[in-house]
Design a protein around this motif. Structure first.
Motif, mmCIF file in Angstrom:
data_model
loop_
_atom_site.group_PDB
_atom_site.id
_atom_site.type_symbol
_atom_site.label_atom_id
_atom_site.label_comp_id
_atom_site.label_asym_id
_atom_site.label_seq_id
_atom_site.Cartn_x
_atom_site.Cartn_y
_atom_site.Cartn_z
ATOM 1 N N PRO A 119 18.817 3.500 44.825
ATOM 2 C CA PRO A 119 17.870 4.251 45.670
ATOM 3 C C PRO A 119 17.823 5.760 45.423
ATOM 4 C CG PRO A 119 18.924 2.539 46.954
ATOM 5 C CD PRO A 119 19.601 2.530 45.614
ATOM 6 N N PRO A 120 18.950 6.452 45.211
ATOM 7 C CA PRO A 120 18.859 7.903 45.001
ATOM 8 C C PRO A 120 18.121 8.300 43.727
ATOM 9 C CG PRO A 120 21.103 7.253 45.586
ATOM 10 C CD PRO A 120 20.358 6.000 45.257
ATOM 11 N N HIS A 121 17.964 7.336 42.799
ATOM 12 C CA HIS A 121 17.396 7.661 41.496
ATOM 13 C C HIS A 121 16.008 7.083 41.267
ATOM 14 C CE1 HIS A 121 21.918 7.711 40.339
ATOM 15 N NE2 HIS A 121 21.533 8.895 40.790
ATOM 16 N N LEU A 122 15.437 6.450 42.290
ATOM 17 C CA LEU A 122 14.150 5.778 42.103
ATOM 18 C C LEU A 122 13.029 6.760 41.751
ATOM 19 C CD1 LEU A 122 14.210 3.094 44.939
ATOM 20 C CD2 LEU A 122 14.528 2.744 42.477
ATOM 21 N N ARG A 123 13.035 7.910 42.371
ATOM 22 C CA ARG A 123 11.979 8.886 42.067
ATOM 23 C C ARG A 123 12.080 9.352 40.620
ATOM 24 N NH1 ARG A 123 10.673 13.777 46.092
ATOM 25 N NH2 ARG A 123 10.076 11.935 47.298
ATOM 26 N N LYS A 124 13.305 9.610 40.164
ATOM 27 C CA LYS A 124 13.496 10.021 38.771
ATOM 28 C C LYS A 124 13.108 8.892 37.827
ATOM 29 C CE LYS A 124 15.027 12.676 35.411
ATOM 30 N NZ LYS A 124 14.398 13.984 35.062
ATOM 31 N N ALA A 125 13.450 7.659 38.185
ATOM 32 C CA ALA A 125 13.084 6.510 37.353
ATOM 33 C C ALA A 125 11.576 6.413 37.201
ATOM 34 C CB ALA A 125 13.640 5.226 37.961
#
Length: 221
Positions: A119-125
């Motif tokens: 979840p913390p990296h979904l935007r970056k993904a």
């Protein structure tokens, strides 16, 4: 990618030089400082300098590797070669070129996908997926600046993401299952483009991309 580093390299030069090597090490050590250290030692780079170049954590390492993969994909075909193809073929071959670029690093890619799915990296993904889709469309000659620019990239990012999911578990010879899946998904994209062109040229109701994608979801894989 540079074949060697200058005598007194900058941190950016170290990043670009080591980025293609990171996934191979991450397959064993994970996307962490140990992988950076191993890649640096293997390539004769000062380990402290390498650590500074990748001091922002695993997602930063993955980002750098993805940039290297995109560059390798872009180098596969010349502009003249792509211009001689139909758009469908350009997209297909460019996606396949990117898959070929990560073929030897599937375990490193698997670990990268797991990290990006947190979840913390979904935007970056999402940003990384968009960047790859944008690179592919630009290489394919797309010059759209209106909403077509966004719909094309959104669809392709989704297409590539779903293809990667198949690719990671594909044990068929020459990845024939992945290639077949990719062919079907590209056909979906072409259907979208045809329907969109028909609706927008006729001046009818506005085309709903969300509704179209919803329909695709229930088509056979």
């Amino acid at each position: 990618m540079p074949a060697s580093l200058p005598e007194d390299p900058t941190l950016d030069e170290v990043r670009v030089f080591l980025a293609p090597q990171l996934a191979a090490q991450a397959a064993f050590d994970g996307w962490n400082e140990t992988a950076v250290h191993a890649a640096a030692e293997l390539n004769g780079v000062d380990t402290d300098l390498a650590r500074l170049a990748f001091n922002a954590g695993p997602v930063d390492m993955i980002d750098a590797w993805f940039q290297a993969v995109d560059a390798k994909m872009a180098a596969k075909y010349s502009a003249d070669e792509l211009a001689a193809m139909k758009v469908r073929q350009r997209i297909k071959l460019l996606v396949e070129a990117r898959l070929e670029a990560v073929e030897q690093d599937r375990e490193g890619l698997r670990r990268a996908v797991a990290i990006l799915a947190a979840p913390p990296h979904l935007r970056k993904a999402a940003k990384l997926g968009w960047r790859t889709a944008d690179t592919i469309w630009r290489l394919a000659g797309d010059t759209a600046t209106d909403y077509n620019h966004y719909t094309k990239r959104t669809l392709l990012a989704g297409l590539y993401g779903s293809t990667i999911s198949v690719f990671l578990d594909d044990e068929s010879e020459a990845f024939t299952e992945t290639r077949a899946f990719l062919d079907r998904r590209i056909e979906n994209v072409m259907q979208f483009e045809k329907i969109k062109a028909k609706v927008t040229s006729g001046g009818g109701d506005r085309f709903s991309m969300a509704r179209f994608i919803g329909r695709l979801r229930y088509r056979g894989a």
